[in-house]
Design a protein around this motif. Structure first.
Motif, PDB file in Angstrom:
ATOM      1  N   ILE A  92       0.050 128.389  40.326  1.00  0.00           N
ATOM      2  CA  ILE A  92       0.518 129.058  39.103  1.00  0.00           C
ATOM      3  C   ILE A  92       1.046 130.453  39.464  1.00  0.00           C
ATOM      4  O   ILE A  92       2.086 130.894  38.980  1.00  0.00           O
ATOM      5  CB  ILE A  92      -0.622 129.145  38.063  1.00  0.00           C
ATOM      6  N   ALA A  93       0.343 131.145  40.348  1.00  0.00           N
ATOM      7  CA  ALA A  93       0.793 132.474  40.770  1.00  0.00           C
ATOM      8  C   ALA A  93       2.127 132.386  41.488  1.00  0.00           C
ATOM      9  O   ALA A  93       3.022 133.226  41.297  1.00  0.00           O
ATOM     10  CB  ALA A  93      -0.255 133.126  41.656  1.00  0.00           C
ATOM     11  N   THR A 149      -4.662 128.004  40.796  1.00  0.00           N
ATOM     12  CA  THR A 149      -4.354 129.397  40.517  1.00  0.00           C
ATOM     13  C   THR A 149      -3.271 129.900  41.467  1.00  0.00           C
ATOM     14  O   THR A 149      -2.366 130.645  41.059  1.00  0.00           O
ATOM     15  CB  THR A 149      -5.628 130.259  40.675  1.00  0.00           C
ATOM     16  N   ALA A 150      -3.346 129.480  42.721  1.00  0.00           N
ATOM     17  CA  ALA A 150      -2.343 129.893  43.701  1.00  0.00           C
ATOM     18  C   ALA A 150      -0.987 129.306  43.354  1.00  0.00           C
ATOM     19  O   ALA A 150       0.050 129.969  43.471  1.00  0.00           O
ATOM     20  CB  ALA A 150      -2.773 129.475  45.096  1.00  0.00           C
ATOM     21  N   MET A 210      -9.944 124.875  41.736  1.00  0.00           N
ATOM     22  CA  MET A 210      -9.238 125.722  40.854  1.00  0.00           C
ATOM     23  C   MET A 210      -8.476 126.815  41.565  1.00  0.00           C
ATOM     24  O   MET A 210      -7.462 127.246  41.020  1.00  0.00           O
ATOM     25  CB  MET A 210     -10.221 126.409  39.908  1.00  0.00           C
ATOM     26  N   SER A 211      -8.913 127.273  42.648  1.00  0.00           N
ATOM     27  CA  SER A 211      -8.216 128.326  43.331  1.00  0.00           C
ATOM     28  C   SER A 211      -6.862 127.862  43.825  1.00  0.00           C
ATOM     29  O   SER A 211      -5.928 128.654  43.915  1.00  0.00           O
ATOM     30  CB  SER A 211      -9.074 128.867  44.471  1.00  0.00           C
ATOM     31  N   ARG A 212      -6.761 126.555  44.153  1.00  0.00           N
ATOM     32  CA  ARG A 212      -5.456 126.038  44.569  1.00  0.00           C
ATOM     33  C   ARG A 212      -4.527 126.016  43.376  1.00  0.00           C
ATOM     34  O   ARG A 212      -3.341 126.341  43.503  1.00  0.00           O
ATOM     35  CB  ARG A 212      -5.649 124.651  45.164  1.00  0.00           C
TER      36      ARG A 212
END
Length: 129
Positions: A8-9, A5-6, A1-3
């Motif tokens: 999307i950011a 989120t990155a 998920m952090s990928r």
């Protein structure tokens, strides 16, 4: 998920950057159009002022021309009346039948020329020395 989120950011950051760039671009374009509009308005105002001055000048010129024409007509009318009055006044006078001496004719012509030219000399009513 952090990928995710990155990503999307990054997409959000890219959208914000693009929107900011578009806003600045259209703001600059609007500013240029505003400047052009103000310049065009100043040119129109200057053209209107020139046109107004030309119309005022023409009105003054026409007024002066009409006044001069009226003055010429009045002078002609006065001269015609004076001529008729003189004819009536000398109709029964025997000296009116005599011819005018050449010297007097010449002097009267010089006087009339002086009046037309606006010269001082004989036009002032003083005899030439």
């Amino acid at each position: 998920m952090s990928r995710l989120t990155a990503i999307i950011a990054a997409v959000v950051a890219c959208l914000i950057f693009c929107l900011g760039w578009l806003a600045m671009h259209y703001h600059n374009a609007a500013s240029k159009q505003q400047t052009r509009a103000e310049s065009a308005e100043q040119q129109v105002n200057a053209a209107e002022a020139v046109t107004s001055n030309v119309l005022t000048t023409m009105t003054i010129f026409n007024t002066i021309s009409e006044a001069n024409q009226h003055a010429k007509e009045q002078i002609a009318l006065d001269a015609s009346g004076a001529s008729a009055d003189i004819k009536v006044a000398v109709a029964s006078d025997d000296c009116a039948l005599r011819s005018v001496p050449d010297g007097a004719v010449k002097r009267l012509q010089q006087y009339a020329d002086g009046l037309r030219q606006g010269a001082g000399g004989s036009a002032t009513g003083k005899p030439d020395s």
